[in-house]
Write a protein that holds these residues in place. Structure first.
Motif, PDB file in Angstrom:
ATOM      1  N   ALA A   1      67.708  13.265 104.456  1.00  0.00           N
ATOM      2  CA  ALA A   1      68.614  14.001 105.357  1.00  0.00           C
ATOM      3  C   ALA A   1      67.924  15.198 105.992  1.00  0.00           C
ATOM      4  O   ALA A   1      68.041  15.436 107.200  1.00  0.00           O
ATOM      5  N   LYS A   2      67.175  15.959 105.170  1.00  0.00           N
ATOM      6  CA  LYS A   2      66.529  17.178 105.683  1.00  0.00           C
ATOM      7  C   LYS A   2      65.504  16.828 106.771  1.00  0.00           C
ATOM      8  O   LYS A   2      65.447  17.470 107.820  1.00  0.00           O
ATOM      9  N   ILE A   3      64.691  15.816 106.473  1.00  0.00           N
ATOM     10  CA  ILE A   3      63.631  15.446 107.428  1.00  0.00           C
ATOM     11  C   ILE A   3      64.257  14.931 108.725  1.00  0.00           C
ATOM     12  O   ILE A   3      63.790  15.245 109.820  1.00  0.00           O
ATOM     13  N   THR A   4      65.345  14.150 108.598  1.00  0.00           N
ATOM     14  CA  THR A   4      66.004  13.614 109.801  1.00  0.00           C
ATOM     15  C   THR A   4      66.496  14.759 110.686  1.00  0.00           C
ATOM     16  O   THR A   4      66.280  14.758 111.896  1.00  0.00           O
ATOM     17  N   VAL A   5      67.127  15.736 110.046  1.00  0.00           N
ATOM     18  CA  VAL A   5      67.663  16.857 110.824  1.00  0.00           C
ATOM     19  C   VAL A   5      66.533  17.676 111.454  1.00  0.00           C
ATOM     20  O   VAL A   5      66.554  17.981 112.652  1.00  0.00           O
ATOM     21  N   LEU A   6      65.526  17.991 110.628  1.00  0.00           N
ATOM     22  CA  LEU A   6      64.470  18.877 111.134  1.00  0.00           C
ATOM     23  C   LEU A   6      63.504  18.177 112.086  1.00  0.00           C
ATOM     24  O   LEU A   6      63.011  18.784 113.031  1.00  0.00           O
ATOM     25  N   LYS A   7      63.248  16.881 111.843  1.00  0.00           N
ATOM     26  CA  LYS A   7      62.251  16.191 112.667  1.00  0.00           C
ATOM     27  C   LYS A   7      62.871  15.619 113.938  1.00  0.00           C
ATOM     28  O   LYS A   7      62.297  15.734 115.021  1.00  0.00           O
ATOM     29  N   HIS A   8      64.031  14.971 113.812  1.00  0.00           N
ATOM     30  CA  HIS A   8      64.624  14.311 114.979  1.00  0.00           C
ATOM     31  C   HIS A   8      65.729  15.133 115.620  1.00  0.00           C
ATOM     32  O   HIS A   8      65.902  15.092 116.838  1.00  0.00           O
ATOM     33  N   GLY A   9      66.491  15.860 114.820  1.00  0.00           N
ATOM     34  CA  GLY A   9      67.644  16.578 115.359  1.00  0.00           C
ATOM     35  C   GLY A   9      67.272  17.910 115.978  1.00  0.00           C
ATOM     36  O   GLY A   9      67.721  18.237 117.081  1.00  0.00           O
ATOM     37  N   PHE A  10      66.426  18.668 115.295  1.00  0.00           N
ATOM     38  CA  PHE A  10      66.109  20.044 115.693  1.00  0.00           C
ATOM     39  C   PHE A  10      65.624  20.138 117.143  1.00  0.00           C
ATOM     40  O   PHE A  10      66.129  20.914 117.938  1.00  0.00           O
ATOM     41  N   ARG A  11      64.638  19.304 117.471  1.00  0.00           N
ATOM     42  CA  ARG A  11      64.028  19.374 118.800  1.00  0.00           C
ATOM     43  C   ARG A  11      65.059  19.135 119.906  1.00  0.00           C
ATOM     44  O   ARG A  11      65.097  19.839 120.914  1.00  0.00           O
ATOM     45  N   ASN A  12      65.907  18.118 119.711  1.00  0.00           N
ATOM     46  CA  ASN A  12      66.915  17.815 120.732  1.00  0.00           C
ATOM     47  C   ASN A  12      68.021  18.864 120.784  1.00  0.00           C
ATOM     48  O   ASN A  12      68.536  19.162 121.858  1.00  0.00           O
ATOM     49  N   ALA A  13      68.366  19.388 119.605  1.00  0.00           N
ATOM     50  CA  ALA A  13      69.446  20.386 119.575  1.00  0.00           C
ATOM     51  C   ALA A  13      68.984  21.715 120.160  1.00  0.00           C
ATOM     52  O   ALA A  13      69.803  22.547 120.559  1.00  0.00           O
ATOM     53  N   MET A  14      67.675  21.932 120.226  1.00  0.00           N
ATOM     54  CA  MET A  14      67.148  23.220 120.698  1.00  0.00           C
ATOM     55  C   MET A  14      67.293  23.423 122.205  1.00  0.00           C
ATOM     56  O   MET A  14      67.282  24.560 122.689  1.00  0.00           O
ATOM     57  N   ILE A  15      67.441  22.317 122.967  1.00  0.00           N
ATOM     58  CA  ILE A  15      67.427  22.442 124.436  1.00  0.00           C
ATOM     59  C   ILE A  15      68.495  23.419 124.954  1.00  0.00           C
ATOM     60  O   ILE A  15      68.157  24.369 125.667  1.00  0.00           O
ATOM     61  N   PRO A  16      69.781  23.264 124.606  1.00  0.00           N
ATOM     62  CA  PRO A  16      70.745  24.267 125.101  1.00  0.00           C
ATOM     63  C   PRO A  16      70.547  25.650 124.478  1.00  0.00           C
ATOM     64  O   PRO A  16      70.867  26.669 125.107  1.00  0.00           O
ATOM     65  N   VAL A  17      70.003  25.682 123.250  1.00  0.00           N
ATOM     66  CA  VAL A  17      69.795  26.980 122.579  1.00  0.00           C
ATOM     67  C   VAL A  17      68.729  27.795 123.327  1.00  0.00           C
ATOM     68  O   VAL A  17      68.843  29.022 123.454  1.00  0.00           O
ATOM     69  N   ILE A  18      67.709  27.087 123.821  1.00  0.00           N
ATOM     70  CA  ILE A  18      66.644  27.755 124.580  1.00  0.00           C
ATOM     71  C   ILE A  18      67.239  28.462 125.808  1.00  0.00           C
ATOM     72  O   ILE A  18      66.844  29.574 126.156  1.00  0.00           O
ATOM     73  N   THR A  19      68.229  27.806 126.452  1.00  0.00           N
ATOM     74  CA  THR A  19      68.869  28.427 127.622  1.00  0.00           C
ATOM     75  C   THR A  19      69.505  29.751 127.222  1.00  0.00           C
ATOM     76  O   THR A  19      69.323  30.767 127.898  1.00  0.00           O
ATOM     77  N   VAL A  20      70.245  29.722 126.102  1.00  0.00           N
ATOM     78  CA  VAL A  20      70.923  30.939 125.645  1.00  0.00           C
ATOM     79  C   VAL A  20      69.902  32.026 125.344  1.00  0.00           C
ATOM     80  O   VAL A  20      70.077  33.193 125.736  1.00  0.00           O
ATOM     81  N   ILE A  21      68.812  31.648 124.674  1.00  0.00           N
ATOM     82  CA  ILE A  21      67.791  32.642 124.309  1.00  0.00           C
ATOM     83  C   ILE A  21      67.206  33.270 125.574  1.00  0.00           C
ATOM     84  O   ILE A  21      67.045  34.483 125.668  1.00  0.00           O
ATOM     85  N   GLY A  22      66.911  32.425 126.574  1.00  0.00           N
ATOM     86  CA  GLY A  22      66.326  32.922 127.827  1.00  0.00           C
ATOM     87  C   GLY A  22      67.254  33.873 128.550  1.00  0.00           C
ATOM     88  O   GLY A  22      66.861  34.972 128.947  1.00  0.00           O
ATOM     89  N   ILE A  23      68.511  33.454 128.696  1.00  0.00           N
ATOM     90  CA  ILE A  23      69.474  34.294 129.420  1.00  0.00           C
ATOM     91  C   ILE A  23      69.697  35.595 128.661  1.00  0.00           C
ATOM     92  O   ILE A  23      69.762  36.672 129.240  1.00  0.00           O
ATOM     93  N   GLN A  24      69.780  35.470 127.326  1.00  0.00           N
ATOM     94  CA  GLN A  24      70.025  36.660 126.499  1.00  0.00           C
ATOM     95  C   GLN A  24      68.892  37.660 126.579  1.00  0.00           C
ATOM     96  O   GLN A  24      69.126  38.861 126.609  1.00  0.00           O
ATOM     97  N   PHE A  25      67.663  37.158 126.623  1.00  0.00           N
ATOM     98  CA  PHE A  25      66.530  38.072 126.657  1.00  0.00           C
ATOM     99  C   PHE A  25      66.584  38.929 127.926  1.00  0.00           C
ATOM    100  O   PHE A  25      66.349  40.130 127.880  1.00  0.00           O
ATOM    101  N   GLY A  26      66.926  38.269 129.035  1.00  0.00           N
ATOM    102  CA  GLY A  26      67.095  39.019 130.282  1.00  0.00           C
ATOM    103  C   GLY A  26      68.214  40.030 130.148  1.00  0.00           C
ATOM    104  O   GLY A  26      68.099  41.168 130.582  1.00  0.00           O
ATOM    105  N   GLY A  27      69.295  39.599 129.499  1.00  0.00           N
ATOM    106  CA  GLY A  27      70.440  40.487 129.293  1.00  0.00           C
ATOM    107  C   GLY A  27      70.081  41.650 128.389  1.00  0.00           C
ATOM    108  O   GLY A  27      70.545  42.771 128.586  1.00  0.00           O
ATOM    109  N   LEU A  28      69.222  41.379 127.398  1.00  0.00           N
ATOM    110  CA  LEU A  28      68.825  42.437 126.458  1.00  0.00           C
ATOM    111  C   LEU A  28      68.063  43.545 127.173  1.00  0.00           C
ATOM    112  O   LEU A  28      68.234  44.720 126.888  1.00  0.00           O
ATOM    113  N   LEU A  29      67.225  43.139 128.136  1.00  0.00           N
ATOM    114  CA  LEU A  29      66.438  44.141 128.866  1.00  0.00           C
ATOM    115  C   LEU A  29      67.369  45.092 129.621  1.00  0.00           C
ATOM    116  O   LEU A  29      67.185  46.305 129.604  1.00  0.00           O
ATOM    117  N   GLY A  30      68.380  44.514 130.270  1.00  0.00           N
ATOM    118  CA  GLY A  30      69.302  45.347 131.029  1.00  0.00           C
ATOM    119  C   GLY A  30      70.326  46.032 130.148  1.00  0.00           C
ATOM    120  O   GLY A  30      70.711  47.164 130.388  1.00  0.00           O
TER     121      GLY A  30
END
Lengths: 131, 339
Positions: free
Chosen positions: B249-278
């Motif tokens: 279960a752990k390997i499935t989540v971390l190896k196959h799930g993590f990478r795909n689940a990260m795509i929308p999270v990356i958007t939030v991180i990017g937008i937030q970083f800009g927001g943090l500066l301001g």
């Protein structure tokens, strides 16, 4: 039984580059013309009644505001539009918003702003040359 | 592998964005009330002196000439000299001093947010509807809801006043002179580069509270996004197939799930970083850290236009650069995005 027809090639259906450029130029050009006309009419009116010098400044600044907004919106649509479209499809929350429509709308706004700026510059220069 | 064409296309898009922002800044400053020449000269100055200043700044030129000059100067990152805040100092120099302060705060805040938010989000999704999930969700909701101007003073009260573990404000103890060892402007990095352990510890201790305040807010958003994204991914057929083939279960989540689940999270991180500066202005105010956010507010208040123009364009540039980074990360995580 006959074979199903081959799907049409999207690239083959697309208009040639020159035609596309002409369409884009017409889109921005008509908006710019409208902007220039609005600016010119407004400035001529203020020449008769009101503070002309101040109006030229304000009109140009308003034009650059529209131009900047349009340019930002256009680049936003180009950069993120496809992604937003796909997300709408993916989430099944389509509102009919498309990247192409947003791009066209923003191009009109930036064209209008550019026209206002050019109109203000032309009328302002002409009046100061005459004066 | 990222294609050069993709990166170049994204870099080219920076140009209209920056021209757009420059136009907006120019127009807003011209439409807002106030006379820069009068601001410099002072209210009691003679009319002659105000005219001289207007002449020297080119404010008598037609507005289209001023606009053209502004765009050319902005392209070279030249915004002239500060009128009031640091009189006769180049805006570039003022920004070079203040920007690292905000950047350091935003970077550490974001690091805290990412390092806590992602594991908590995964844990919450994997253990859906358990006590862990409920606690994480309550924590995330609290993190988003509590404003910085409230959590900041409370943390100061607890950790600085009551427990006395951490300092209340500033970037480093007043006993140390950081300017003498300045290399990057980031205090924690400079003290480390200088090899001064005591200074480094002092800088880290000063950074903990403000970075945590920003980090908690960031963590809340990231963990919520990570949870919903991971929940969607772990229900996919390929995840079930991986488990059916005997993968843990752990390997499935971390190896196959993590990478795909990260795509929308990356958007939030990017937008937030800009927001943090301001948005760092609140944190900077609460913890008395003079960064670029405080500088911008001060410049708007006193009408120091060159500083306002320089700061806003710097924000826009950084924000677009961060988004470029986000786009590149997307294409690494999912190469189909390049298409």
């Amino acid at each position: 039984m006959s074979a199903p027809p081959e799907p049409a090639d999207a690239d083959a259906d697309a208009p040639p580059a020159l035609e596309r450029a002409a369409v884009r130029l017409r889109l921005v050009g008509t908006a710019a013309l409208a902007g220039a006309l609005v600016a010119a009419v407004w400035l001529v009116a203020t020449l008769v009644v009101g503070d002309f010098a101040g109006s030229v400044e304000t009109t140009f600044a308003l034009g650059s505001l529209a131009f900047g907004f349009g340019l930002l919106g256009w680049s936003g649509a180009v950069a993120l539009g496809r992604g937003i479209e796909s997300m709408q499809t993916h989430l099944d929350t389509g509102t009919g918003w498309t990247e192409a429509d947003a791009r066209r709308a923003m191009a009109r706004i930036l064209g209008f702003g550019l026209g206002v700026m050019l109109g203000a510059t032309t009328v302002g220069t002409a009046v100061s040359a005459v004066a | 592998m990222i294609s050069t064409r993709f990166v170049l296309k994204r870099l080219l898009l920076l140009v209209p964005v920056l021209v757009g922002v420059a136009s907006l800044v120019f127009s807003i400053l011209h439409l807002s009330p106030g006379d820069p020449a009068l601001t410099i000269a002072g209210e009691r100055a003679s009319e002659e002196f105000v005219r001289q200043i207007e002449e020297s700044l080119g404010l008598n030129d037609p507005i289209w000439v001023q606009y053209g000059r502004f765009l050319v100067d902005a392209a070279q990152f030249q915004f002239g000299e500060s009128f009031i805040i640091q009189r006769n100092t180049a805006v570039r120099e003022v920004l070079a001093n203040k920007l690292p302060v905000t950047l350091e705060l935003a970077i550490y805040g974001q690091l805290i947010g990412i390092s806590l938010g992602i594991p908590l989000g995964i844990l919450s999704a994997v253990k859906q509807d358990s006590i862990t999930d409920h606690l994480t969700r309550i924590g995330a909701l609290a993190g988003i809801s509590v404003p910085i101007f409230w959590s900041g003073p409370l943390l100061i009260l607890l950790f600085a006043q009551v427990l006395g573990w951490l300092p209340t404000s500033g970037r480093i103890s007043v006993l140390y002179n950081v300017e003498a060892i300045r290399v990057t402007g980031l205090v924690t990095v400079d003290t480390l580069l200088a090899g001064n352990w005591e200074m480094f510890v002092s800088a880290v201790r000063h950074m903990i509270l403000p970075a945590s305040v920003i980090g908690v807010y960031s963590m809340a958003l990231i963990s919520r996004m990570m949870r919903s994204s991971m929940l969607e991914v772990i229900r996919q057929d390929y995840m079930r197939t991986a488990r059916a083939k005997g993968q843990g279960a752990k390997i499935t989540v971390l190896k196959h799930g993590f990478r795909n689940a990260m795509i929308p999270v990356i958007t939030v991180i990017g937008i937030q970083f800009g927001g943090l500066l301001g948005g760092a202005v609140l944190t900077e105010t609460v913890f008395a850290i003079g960064g670029i956010g405080t500088l911008l507010v001060e410049a708007i208040k006193v009408g120091d236009y060159p500083i306002v123009q320089g700061t806003v364009l710097t924000f826009a540039f950084l924000f677009t650069l961060v988004n470029l980074g986000v786009d590149i990360t997307y294409s690494i995580l999912d190469p189909r995005i390049e298409q």
